[in-house]
Design an enzyme around this catalytic site. Sequence first.
Site, PDB file in Angstrom:
ATOM      1  N   HIS A   1      82.758  58.846  46.552  1.00 37.96           N
ATOM      2  CA  HIS A   1      82.425  57.729  47.427  1.00 37.96           C
ATOM      3  C   HIS A   1      82.233  56.423  46.658  1.00 37.96           C
ATOM      4  O   HIS A   1      82.639  55.359  47.115  1.00 37.96           O
ATOM      5  CB  HIS A   1      81.146  58.090  48.185  1.00 37.96           C
ATOM      6  CG  HIS A   1      80.798  57.123  49.276  1.00 37.96           C
ATOM      7  ND1 HIS A   1      81.743  56.649  50.167  1.00 37.96           N
ATOM      8  CD2 HIS A   1      79.624  56.558  49.646  1.00 37.96           C
ATOM      9  CE1 HIS A   1      81.151  55.825  51.020  1.00 37.96           C
ATOM     10  NE2 HIS A   1      79.870  55.743  50.725  1.00 37.96           N
TER      11      HIS A   1
ATOM     12  N   ASN B   1      72.683  49.727  49.436  1.00 35.28           N
ATOM     13  CA  ASN B   1      72.434  48.755  48.361  1.00 35.28           C
ATOM     14  C   ASN B   1      73.717  48.081  47.878  1.00 35.28           C
ATOM     15  O   ASN B   1      73.674  46.993  47.313  1.00 35.28           O
ATOM     16  CB  ASN B   1      71.756  49.424  47.157  1.00 35.28           C
ATOM     17  CG  ASN B   1      70.229  49.265  47.199  1.00 35.28           C
ATOM     18  OD1 ASN B   1      69.696  48.560  48.049  1.00 35.28           O
ATOM     19  ND2 ASN B   1      69.541  49.932  46.298  1.00 35.28           N
TER      20      ASN B   1
ATOM     21  N   GLY C   1      75.432  49.766  56.339  1.00 34.67           N
ATOM     22  CA  GLY C   1      74.625  48.563  56.374  1.00 34.67           C
ATOM     23  C   GLY C   1      74.308  48.031  55.001  1.00 34.67           C
ATOM     24  O   GLY C   1      74.838  48.501  54.002  1.00 34.67           O
TER      25      GLY C   1
ATOM     26  N   LEU D   1      85.062  59.299  56.055  1.00 37.87           N
ATOM     27  CA  LEU D   1      83.684  59.746  55.977  1.00 37.87           C
ATOM     28  C   LEU D   1      83.161  60.157  57.352  1.00 37.87           C
ATOM     29  O   LEU D   1      83.315  59.428  58.318  1.00 37.87           O
ATOM     30  CB  LEU D   1      82.860  58.565  55.482  1.00 37.87           C
ATOM     31  CG  LEU D   1      81.528  58.894  54.896  1.00 37.87           C
ATOM     32  CD1 LEU D   1      81.705  58.985  53.399  1.00 37.87           C
ATOM     33  CD2 LEU D   1      80.536  57.809  55.220  1.00 37.87           C
TER      34      LEU D   1
ATOM     35  N   GLU E   1      76.330  61.028  58.115  1.00 36.29           N
ATOM     36  CA  GLU E   1      75.178  61.901  58.114  1.00 36.29           C
ATOM     37  C   GLU E   1      74.637  62.130  59.527  1.00 36.29           C
ATOM     38  O   GLU E   1      74.060  63.174  59.826  1.00 36.29           O
ATOM     39  CB  GLU E   1      74.085  61.194  57.292  1.00 36.29           C
ATOM     40  CG  GLU E   1      73.265  62.080  56.436  1.00 36.29           C
ATOM     41  CD  GLU E   1      72.861  61.337  55.167  1.00 36.29           C
ATOM     42  OE1 GLU E   1      73.703  61.278  54.262  1.00 36.29           O
ATOM     43  OE2 GLU E   1      71.750  60.809  55.110  1.00 36.29           O
TER      44      GLU E   1
ATOM     45  N   PHE F   1      67.689  54.326  56.545  1.00 40.41           N
ATOM     46  CA  PHE F   1      68.857  54.789  55.801  1.00 40.41           C
ATOM     47  C   PHE F   1      68.406  55.765  54.732  1.00 40.41           C
ATOM     48  O   PHE F   1      67.286  55.641  54.216  1.00 40.41           O
ATOM     49  CB  PHE F   1      69.572  53.601  55.161  1.00 40.41           C
ATOM     50  CG  PHE F   1      71.059  53.687  55.261  1.00 40.41           C
ATOM     51  CD1 PHE F   1      71.711  53.380  56.437  1.00 40.41           C
ATOM     52  CD2 PHE F   1      71.819  54.103  54.168  1.00 40.41           C
ATOM     53  CE1 PHE F   1      73.079  53.477  56.541  1.00 40.41           C
ATOM     54  CE2 PHE F   1      73.200  54.192  54.270  1.00 40.41           C
ATOM     55  CZ  PHE F   1      73.828  53.880  55.451  1.00 40.41           C
TER      56      PHE F   1
ATOM     57  N   GLN G   1      79.416  58.996  42.495  1.00 38.00           N
ATOM     58  CA  GLN G   1      78.701  59.474  43.679  1.00 38.00           C
ATOM     59  C   GLN G   1      79.630  60.172  44.664  1.00 38.00           C
ATOM     60  O   GLN G   1      80.685  59.665  45.019  1.00 38.00           O
ATOM     61  CB  GLN G   1      78.012  58.307  44.390  1.00 38.00           C
ATOM     62  CG  GLN G   1      77.134  58.752  45.549  1.00 38.00           C
ATOM     63  CD  GLN G   1      76.317  57.601  46.114  1.00 38.00           C
ATOM     64  OE1 GLN G   1      76.873  56.609  46.579  1.00 38.00           O
ATOM     65  NE2 GLN G   1      75.007  57.713  46.037  1.00 38.00           N
TER      66      GLN G   1
ATOM     67  N   ARG H   1      73.452  55.686  43.345  1.00 42.29           N
ATOM     68  CA  ARG H   1      73.232  54.507  44.188  1.00 42.29           C
ATOM     69  C   ARG H   1      72.609  54.900  45.519  1.00 42.29           C
ATOM     70  O   ARG H   1      72.960  55.918  46.099  1.00 42.29           O
ATOM     71  CB  ARG H   1      74.560  53.808  44.461  1.00 42.29           C
ATOM     72  CG  ARG H   1      74.455  52.633  45.392  1.00 42.29           C
ATOM     73  CD  ARG H   1      75.833  52.127  45.754  1.00 42.29           C
ATOM     74  NE  ARG H   1      76.574  53.115  46.522  1.00 42.29           N
ATOM     75  CZ  ARG H   1      76.708  53.087  47.848  1.00 42.29           C
ATOM     76  NH1 ARG H   1      76.142  52.137  48.550  1.00 42.29           N
ATOM     77  NH2 ARG H   1      77.411  54.008  48.480  1.00 42.29           N
TER      78      ARG H   1
ATOM     79  N   HIS I   1      79.973  62.055  48.499  1.00 40.35           N
ATOM     80  CA  HIS I   1      79.420  62.182  49.838  1.00 40.35           C
ATOM     81  C   HIS I   1      79.784  63.581  50.317  1.00 40.35           C
ATOM     82  O   HIS I   1      80.928  63.994  50.155  1.00 40.35           O
ATOM     83  CB  HIS I   1      80.009  61.106  50.755  1.00 40.35           C
ATOM     84  CG  HIS I   1      79.285  60.991  52.061  1.00 40.35           C
ATOM     85  ND1 HIS I   1      79.410  61.923  53.059  1.00 40.35           N
ATOM     86  CD2 HIS I   1      78.400  60.079  52.517  1.00 40.35           C
ATOM     87  CE1 HIS I   1      78.638  61.572  54.076  1.00 40.35           C
ATOM     88  NE2 HIS I   1      78.020  60.456  53.778  1.00 40.35           N
TER      89      HIS I   1
ATOM     90  N   ARG J   1      72.066  64.591  49.838  1.00 41.00           N
ATOM     91  CA  ARG J   1      73.521  64.588  49.721  1.00 41.00           C
ATOM     92  C   ARG J   1      74.032  65.396  48.532  1.00 41.00           C
ATOM     93  O   ARG J   1      74.961  66.182  48.664  1.00 41.00           O
ATOM     94  CB  ARG J   1      74.020  63.164  49.551  1.00 41.00           C
ATOM     95  CG  ARG J   1      74.038  62.349  50.802  1.00 41.00           C
ATOM     96  CD  ARG J   1      74.607  60.986  50.470  1.00 41.00           C
ATOM     97  NE  ARG J   1      74.556  60.118  51.637  1.00 41.00           N
ATOM     98  CZ  ARG J   1      75.048  58.876  51.642  1.00 41.00           C
ATOM     99  NH1 ARG J   1      75.618  58.390  50.554  1.00 41.00           N
ATOM    100  NH2 ARG J   1      74.981  58.129  52.712  1.00 41.00           N
TER     101      ARG J   1
END
Lengths: 247, 580, 139
Positions: free
Chosen positions: B354, B393, B52, B243, B246, B117, B231, B389, B233, B286
């Site tokens: 990621h 966002n 999102g 992916l 979560e 989130f 970053q 991040r 994941h 994470r």
Amino acid sequence: MQPAVTLRVTRYRPEQESEPTLATYEVPYRKDWVVLDALNYIKDTLDGSLSFRWSCRMGVCGSCGMKVNGSPKLTCASFLSDSLPGPIRVEPLDYFPVVRDLVVDMSDFMRKLKKVKPWIIRHDERPLAEGEYLQTPDQLDAYKQFSMCINCMLCYSACPIYGLEPSFIGPAAIALAQRYNMDSRDEGAPERLEILSEHDGIWQCTFVGECTKVCPKHVDPAGAIQQYKLTGAIHWLKSLLLPRGAR
Amino acid sequence: MDRFACDVLVVGGGGAGLRAVIAVAETHPKLRVAVISKVYPMRSHTVSAEGGAAAVIKAGDSLDAHAYDTISGGDWLSDQDAVEAFVREAPEEMLRLEHWGCPWSREPDGHIAVRPFGGMKIERTWFAADKTGFHMLHTLFQTTLKYDAIERYDEWFVTKLLVDAGRCQGVVATELATGKIQVITAKAVILCTGGCGKVFPFTTNANIKNGDGMALAYRAGAPLKDMEFVQYHPTGLPFTGILITEAARAEGGWLLNKDGYRFLQDYDLGKPEPKPVLRSMELGPRDRLSQAFVKEQEKGRTLEGPYGHYVHLDLRHLGARVIDTKLPFVRELCLKYQNIDPVKEMIPVRPVVHYMMGGVSTDIHGATPLPGLYAAGEAACVSINGANRLGSNSLTECLVFGARAGEAAAAFAAAQREPGPSVLAQADDEGRRLEEKFRRKTGGHERIATLRAEMHETMEESAGIYRTGATLEKAAEKLQSLQERFGDLALADHSYTFNTELTAALELSYMLDVAEAIVHSALRRRESRGSHQRTDFPARDDAEFLAHSLAYRGADGRPRVEYLPVTITRWPPGKRVYGR
Amino acid sequence: MSAEAHYTPYHPRWYRRRVSVWWWLQNRAYAGFVLRELTSVFVAFFAGVTLWQLRTLAQGPDAYARFLACLGTPLFVALHAVAFLFVLFHSITWFNLAPKAVVVRLSGKRVPDWVVVGLNYAAWLVLSGAVALIVLRGR
């Protein structure tokens, strides 16, 4: 488990030959490999000159559509294990001009997409300061299915009408027109109907229905076209029977 | 060579690029504006985003809350003026997309629905089912078709930025379908080419994400900012990088090592309970999960498959009913793209790269230090993301800073004169380089795939989840040798028509440059912050490193790293606390 | 573009395959489609026969008797049997496709496909029954 699979891949090198030829490659078999992985294996280790498009490898970017064993498929979603023992035939999509090897030209679709005005059309734009257009989940549901199109071109490749009559606007573009027609925020349906009732529009479709069967995202373009025909027919009847003001 | 001319040229047709191009068309309708992309715009990687896009819209939420979540999540390396502009403009940008037709998920009364989130303390994530990026991209692309002024160069691959008289004045590109070298002159260029996940072996990123724009800017003299922040994941499929959300762990999935043991209990992440507990075990943060994986691998307790080490995500005990009702997309992805049924089999997972926090350094208007050159989206580093991040966002960032860069570039272009003839001479040189070094190149001994694999291995070992000075130094040497070996590439394809071997080679050269920037930036940052964890410097060091790294391409071709202070407005650095 | 056209550097040389006359034999779905299109011939045949029937009715009882006798010949019985099969094929495939064209929404929710198909079959049965009733009563 079998150690290797044979791929028969269409090659077309326009700088050297005037017609496509067939190349045969042996690739290792792995349970989690799809046809696209096999093509990448070929490109990386056997023949760097094989050309094909791909990107996301998860069925959403729409790049890797090809014909696998005769049917249009996303090669990232076609396991080698589904075609055992092979050989597996990989060809470019039907009815499009082949640029090279497995790459086809889809600029025709890009023109047609623009033609059906796939954007929100309104008489009055609401200022952003007044917030969102309200749309209930049911209203969203009315067009959601048609908004799932990833423009992978499998439906065009399955449509013999498009093959025989290349001017036909075709399944995906019509489904996307319908996506906006059914959107409660849109007021452009009359404009689009005018375009789609033309010779190359909805009436070209004779309802083969294969476009819906090959669609990897369950968009159902055949349904969109038939619904559109119904709308078009009703509109025509009204324009015939009713005085101008009452249509 | 043909010459095309425009006022503003956007490189890349993803979320940021398309938003930028519309911004130009709307604010400066008289300008000639074009978007050039190596793929058709709707193939861009924005399409893959699932979760999102964050923007404050609900009562009870506030811009300050969004800003604070972003800044603390970024371990105080975000520029706070940029974050403030970002959260302020986010809601309007999201609404604009709604007006353009994006099928946002809705409340029963027809208002926009938002969902929680990771890292966001209040629900503010707008979503379009589990295909948010897909719907945003297609909405943007279809909306661009409305503007006749927008020119498109689809499947043109940019090989060089043209810089003359100290400003960027266009690009050289090869048209894939014909192999023709083309020049597009422009008064301003906006790079929206996305990240560079493909520098690493295991990534959620698509094949096209090779840091093209980053390398182009870097070669043109613009600096790359904060490149050491990568970053991860914690749960991606090893081979494909797909992916696994979560939510699979939130529903009660277990992470098991090769002995079937829930190994997270050994890493200060709580005790194993049969039911999922927030902020504990599999629902820990994470980065901690990713770090635990590395430790487990060092102990030799991970499994090893054809694609390296992995652990298992076990959902079997949840049963088919729970999996089908709560995690249908997880099952679909596994079945369709990995040939595994999570109802019957354990899912192999491992941490995967990621997102790149770093990118081409820009100010809050998207302008790089090189006049005429702008950047937005993952390719850019403004920076709002700091050292880490926050989920949801990035899509919003594409809109806010895409629009900002578009407007700023248009205003800049409107005041410039036509590029002079000397850029055309540069273009001729570039055309010759491509002919001699690639298309007509014979001999050579190195394979693209071999060099790429060695780069992957180097990056995984040195610039992965944990870094140390010693391995980074070794990696810097290794990358330098890979750069040299690149000159000895053996190419099998000498044709003009859709030569994907040529593009793969050029992409590899971009990735090597970007990889060097990452490694050198990581080597210089002797602290641990956010996603950058140095085992030899385990603490955050605000005295020395509350600063952005800037990697410039030195005269010798190696990166030179400088620092730029972080802009702090209202939130002095604090401790980063996970969870709610 | 003809196959003889030579390659010119920097220009596309597309290969276009001509669609074969036998494209509809490529797979069963295409063949089924062409078969369904072909049913129109038999529908036309029925229409023709009906028109002929009307004409003979207007011409008087003799002509009508000759018409009926003609219908009883093996050739016509066979033609009718084949036509009936084709029309049956047409109806069934058409009904199965109906939910694609007609999307019914009741209080916002889409009515499932099988209901639409079922209603079509039900209407068919009712109409056939009504026709049968009229015909049998008329005897």
